[in-house]
Design a protein around this motif. Structure first.
Motif, mmCIF file in Angstrom:
data_model
loop_
_atom_site.group_PDB
_atom_site.id
_atom_site.type_symbol
_atom_site.label_atom_id
_atom_site.label_comp_id
_atom_site.label_asym_id
_atom_site.label_seq_id
_atom_site.Cartn_x
_atom_site.Cartn_y
_atom_site.Cartn_z
ATOM 1 N N ASP A 80 -0.902 -10.624 7.419
ATOM 2 C CA ASP A 80 0.262 -10.122 8.152
ATOM 3 C C ASP A 80 1.496 -10.085 7.251
ATOM 4 O O ASP A 80 2.262 -9.117 7.262
ATOM 5 C CB ASP A 80 0.536 -11.002 9.370
ATOM 6 N N LEU A 81 1.675 -11.154 6.473
ATOM 7 C CA LEU A 81 2.834 -11.224 5.585
ATOM 8 C C LEU A 81 2.751 -10.141 4.507
ATOM 9 O O LEU A 81 3.772 -9.527 4.151
ATOM 10 C CB LEU A 81 2.927 -12.606 4.935
ATOM 11 N N ALA A 82 1.563 -9.887 4.002
ATOM 12 C CA ALA A 82 1.385 -8.854 2.977
ATOM 13 C C ALA A 82 1.829 -7.495 3.503
ATOM 14 O O ALA A 82 2.492 -6.722 2.797
ATOM 15 C CB ALA A 82 -0.068 -8.802 2.530
ATOM 16 N N SER A 83 1.484 -7.192 4.743
ATOM 17 C CA SER A 83 1.871 -5.916 5.338
ATOM 18 C C SER A 83 3.388 -5.816 5.473
ATOM 19 O O SER A 83 3.989 -4.768 5.203
ATOM 20 C CB SER A 83 1.219 -5.755 6.715
ATOM 21 N N GLN A 84 4.011 -6.911 5.876
ATOM 22 C CA GLN A 84 5.459 -6.929 6.035
ATOM 23 C C GLN A 84 6.167 -6.733 4.699
ATOM 24 O O GLN A 84 7.142 -5.975 4.591
ATOM 25 C CB GLN A 84 5.896 -8.248 6.671
ATOM 26 N N LEU A 85 5.646 -7.407 3.670
ATOM 27 C CA LEU A 85 6.289 -7.322 2.363
ATOM 28 C C LEU A 85 6.058 -5.974 1.699
ATOM 29 O O LEU A 85 6.884 -5.518 0.908
ATOM 30 C CB LEU A 85 5.779 -8.454 1.465
ATOM 31 N N GLN A 86 4.968 -5.324 2.016
ATOM 32 C CA GLN A 86 4.743 -3.979 1.483
ATOM 33 C C GLN A 86 5.842 -3.040 1.975
ATOM 34 O O GLN A 86 6.360 -2.221 1.218
ATOM 35 C CB GLN A 86 3.371 -3.459 1.905
ATOM 36 N N ASP A 87 6.208 -3.190 3.241
ATOM 37 C CA ASP A 87 7.293 -2.376 3.794
ATOM 38 C C ASP A 87 8.634 -2.772 3.177
ATOM 39 O O ASP A 87 9.469 -1.918 2.866
ATOM 40 C CB ASP A 87 7.353 -2.542 5.317
ATOM 41 N N LEU A 88 8.828 -4.077 2.997
ATOM 42 C CA LEU A 88 10.090 -4.574 2.465
ATOM 43 C C LEU A 88 10.308 -4.154 1.013
ATOM 44 O O LEU A 88 11.400 -3.708 0.635
ATOM 45 C CB LEU A 88 10.128 -6.104 2.569
ATOM 46 N N LEU A 89 9.269 -4.258 0.195
ATOM 47 C CA LEU A 89 9.398 -3.992 -1.233
ATOM 48 C C LEU A 89 9.372 -2.510 -1.578
ATOM 49 O O LEU A 89 9.872 -2.099 -2.629
ATOM 50 C CB LEU A 89 8.285 -4.710 -1.999
ATOM 51 N N GLY A 90 8.773 -1.705 -0.719
ATOM 52 C CA GLY A 90 8.715 -0.278 -0.991
ATOM 53 C C GLY A 90 7.983 0.033 -2.277
ATOM 54 O O GLY A 90 6.891 -0.470 -2.534
ATOM 55 N N GLN A 91 8.591 0.847 -3.154
ATOM 56 C CA GLN A 91 7.931 1.248 -4.394
ATOM 57 C C GLN A 91 7.788 0.104 -5.383
ATOM 58 O O GLN A 91 7.024 0.216 -6.351
ATOM 59 C CB GLN A 91 8.717 2.400 -5.041
ATOM 60 N N ALA A 92 8.500 -0.973 -5.147
ATOM 61 C CA ALA A 92 8.373 -2.125 -6.040
ATOM 62 C C ALA A 92 7.078 -2.891 -5.770
ATOM 63 O O ALA A 92 6.613 -3.663 -6.605
ATOM 64 C CB ALA A 92 9.563 -3.068 -5.857
ATOM 65 N N PHE A 93 6.454 -2.662 -4.609
ATOM 66 C CA PHE A 93 5.221 -3.357 -4.230
ATOM 67 C C PHE A 93 4.056 -2.814 -5.050
ATOM 68 O O PHE A 93 3.830 -1.606 -5.115
ATOM 69 C CB PHE A 93 4.950 -3.150 -2.742
ATOM 70 N N ALA A 94 3.300 -3.705 -5.695
ATOM 71 C CA ALA A 94 2.171 -3.283 -6.536
ATOM 72 C C ALA A 94 0.899 -4.026 -6.155
ATOM 73 O O ALA A 94 0.084 -4.356 -7.012
ATOM 74 C CB ALA A 94 2.507 -3.495 -8.008
ATOM 75 N N GLY A 95 0.748 -4.309 -4.877
ATOM 76 C CA GLY A 95 -0.465 -4.974 -4.409
ATOM 77 C C GLY A 95 -0.250 -6.449 -4.148
ATOM 78 O O GLY A 95 0.770 -7.034 -4.539
ATOM 79 N N SER A 96 -1.214 -7.052 -3.480
ATOM 80 C CA SER A 96 -1.132 -8.484 -3.185
ATOM 81 C C SER A 96 -2.538 -9.039 -3.030
ATOM 82 O O SER A 96 -3.501 -8.292 -2.859
ATOM 83 C CB SER A 96 -0.336 -8.722 -1.895
ATOM 84 N N TYR A 97 -2.649 -10.358 -3.111
ATOM 85 C CA TYR A 97 -3.934 -11.010 -2.868
ATOM 86 C C TYR A 97 -3.708 -12.433 -2.374
ATOM 87 O O TYR A 97 -2.613 -12.997 -2.506
ATOM 88 C CB TYR A 97 -4.813 -11.000 -4.119
ATOM 89 N N TYR A 98 -4.746 -12.989 -1.801
ATOM 90 C CA TYR A 98 -4.677 -14.326 -1.219
ATOM 91 C C TYR A 98 -5.305 -15.325 -2.177
ATOM 92 O O TYR A 98 -6.455 -15.177 -2.585
ATOM 93 C CB TYR A 98 -5.423 -14.336 0.103
#
Length: 480
Positions: free
Chosen positions: A56-74
């Motif tokens: 859930d947090l990953a989805s929120q941060l993808q929206d927050l970071l926009g083009q700065a977002f380059a993926g995430s993992y647990y």
């Protein structure tokens, strides 16, 4: 009007055959969603998250970071979400840290990685290849199975090299990429070429309110009418099917509109995992898969939005390319197509598409995301409240307890007589013992590695294991 109860052996249909590589993996305990007492001064400290909260947090941060977002993992060891950023605004990064994520700077943006994947699609769509963005390495990881040799390998290798070593890597994988249509106990259909077998994924409610289930798209393309036994009358009909292309999923409606289809996965011995929500996969999370061929097993998500180039089973020399899949480090075998991938907390994650290797030597398996399939078909998870019915009062189980011992999950095909007193099982306990037989596998034929030997293995000896509801008036279909 009375309705024949489908024998539990076939009605409680299993999911895609996947086994964790190496030792048994145990699901993470339910950690606190966040650390208590964080003040502004300590807000940058990463929060302890369970997998669902991390997703859930990953989805929120993808929206927050926009083009700065380059993926995430647990990070399952530390129970933290790691978020990649590039050229990020320091303010935004601080916000992400305050939200509880570990933030790290990386070289490749999501846009750059997607461009690399597009180049592979244009220049290297070769049967037996696959690729996905790996947020842990911040690269596109390209896989080639044992059939990619000679000029095909040379083309693939040169294409990967042209992307640069900092952008993509190439690896060999065992076996060959294929869809898992044959073998195992599951759902059946008779076609001109013979009997087709797949696995039920998740029971759902179609947009018109009728009971239905999701399975693999290549199963729905292969046959229209499906039965719970190899020679039985059809009990369900394909309504929608997508394969190849952007997904591998089918919506199959039960022919009897009064069919009760519990939203649960049967992990055997009268125990079930209640499925209560659809979840997006997150790299690094532990997932469980119940398979009719290999029993209950677990593993980790290793990639998202994967592209797989299957050798076509209908067009000689052709390629069936499927996009948007979940990549895992688990195995599957014939008969597991369409089967369910889920979490300990009852989250529906995916249905088995295909992969390489087997559950002895290991391999990798790709899954169709449930969320995408639901959106495309208009179906909703669950059955509108229909329960398991009297005599099917299976205990809600913890898959991690049984995931290491396929024998414990073994007779899940038949399920046997339901045990209402069964305590919550930990699926991971049954998942890691490859030497244990999957209870009802003795009815699955000779176990031909190609799956062809299993075509007739319906396991008649377990057909009577219908539980206390054998003579009940309602039909109940479980996904197994």
């Amino acid at each position: 009007m009375s309705h024949k109860r489908i024998p539990k052996r076939n009605a409680a249909i299993a999911a895609g055959g996947v086994v964790a590589l190496g030792a048994a993996a145990f699901l993470l305990p339910n950690a606190n969603a966040s650390q208590d007492g964080n003040t502004d001064a300590s807000a940058a400290a990463p929060k302890t998250l369970k997998a669902t909260a991390a997703s859930d947090l990953a989805s929120q941060l993808q929206d927050l970071l926009g083009q700065a977002f380059a993926g995430s993992y647990y990070d399952s060891g530390k129970q933290e979400l790691v978020v990649n950023v590039i050229n990020g605004d320091n303010n935004v990064i601080v916000q992400a840290q305050k939200a509880g994520a570990v933030v790290r700077q990386v070289a490749n943006s999501t846009k750059d990685l997607q461009a690399a994947a597009a180049t592979l699609k244009t220049k290297a769509t070769i049967p037996g290849t696959a690729w996905a963005i790996d947020p842990k390495t911040n690269k596109v990881v390209v896989s080639a199975d044992s059939t990619v040799t000679g000029t095909k390998w040379d083309t693939l290798e040169s294409t990967v090299k042209s992307l640069g070593s900092n952008m993509a890597t190439l690896k060999k994988t065992s076996g060959s990429f294929k869809t898992f249509v044959s073998g195992g106990d599951a759902i059946f259909s008779q076609v001109a070429q013979g009997s087709v077998r797949c696995s039920l994924g998740f029971n759902v409610t179609a947009s018109d309110g009728s009971p239905a289930f999701l399975t693999a798209g290549h199963c729905g393309v292969a046959a229209k009418d499906w039965s719970d036994s190899e020679t039985g009358q059809p009990i369900a009909t394909v309504d929608q099917a997508q394969f190849p292309g952007n997904g591998d999923f089918s919506l199959v409606k039960y022919n009897d509109a009064t069919t009760q289809a519990p939203s649960e996965v049967n992990i055997g011995n009268g125990q079930t995992v209640a499925i209560n929500q659809a979840e997006d996969a997150t790299v690094g999370t532990t997932v469980f898969r119940m398979g009719s061929t290999t029993g209950l097993h677990d593993g980790q998500v290793t990639g998202l939005d994967a592209t797989v180039n299957f050798a076509s089973e209908t067009v000689p020399g052709g390629t069936d390319t499927v996009t948007g899949l979940i990549q895992t480090n688990v195995c599957a075998e014939a008969g597991d197509s369409g089967g369910s991938l889920f979490t300990q907390d009852g989250g529906a994650v995916g249905m088995t598409s295909g992969g390489s290797g087997d559950c002895t030597a290991g391999g990798e398996t790709f899954f169709q995301p449930v969320t995408t399939a639901l959106q495309a078909t208009g179906a909703t998870l669950g059955n509108g409240g229909a329960g398991a019915g009297a005599g099917d009062a299976s205990a809600t189980a913890d898959p991690s307890a049984t995931a290491s011992d396929p024998a414990a999950g073994g007779d899940q095909i038949g399920g046997g007589t339901a045990d209402p007193s069964a305590t919550a099982a930990d699926p991971s306990a049954t998942a890691a013992d490859p030497s244990a037989t999957a209870g009802d596998q003795s009815g699955a034929g000779t176990g031909d590695a190609t799956g062809t030997g299993d075509q007739t293995g319906t396991g008649t000896g377990d057909q009577s294991a219908t539980g206390a509801n054998a003579n009940g008036s309602s039909s109940h279909h479980k996904n197994r």
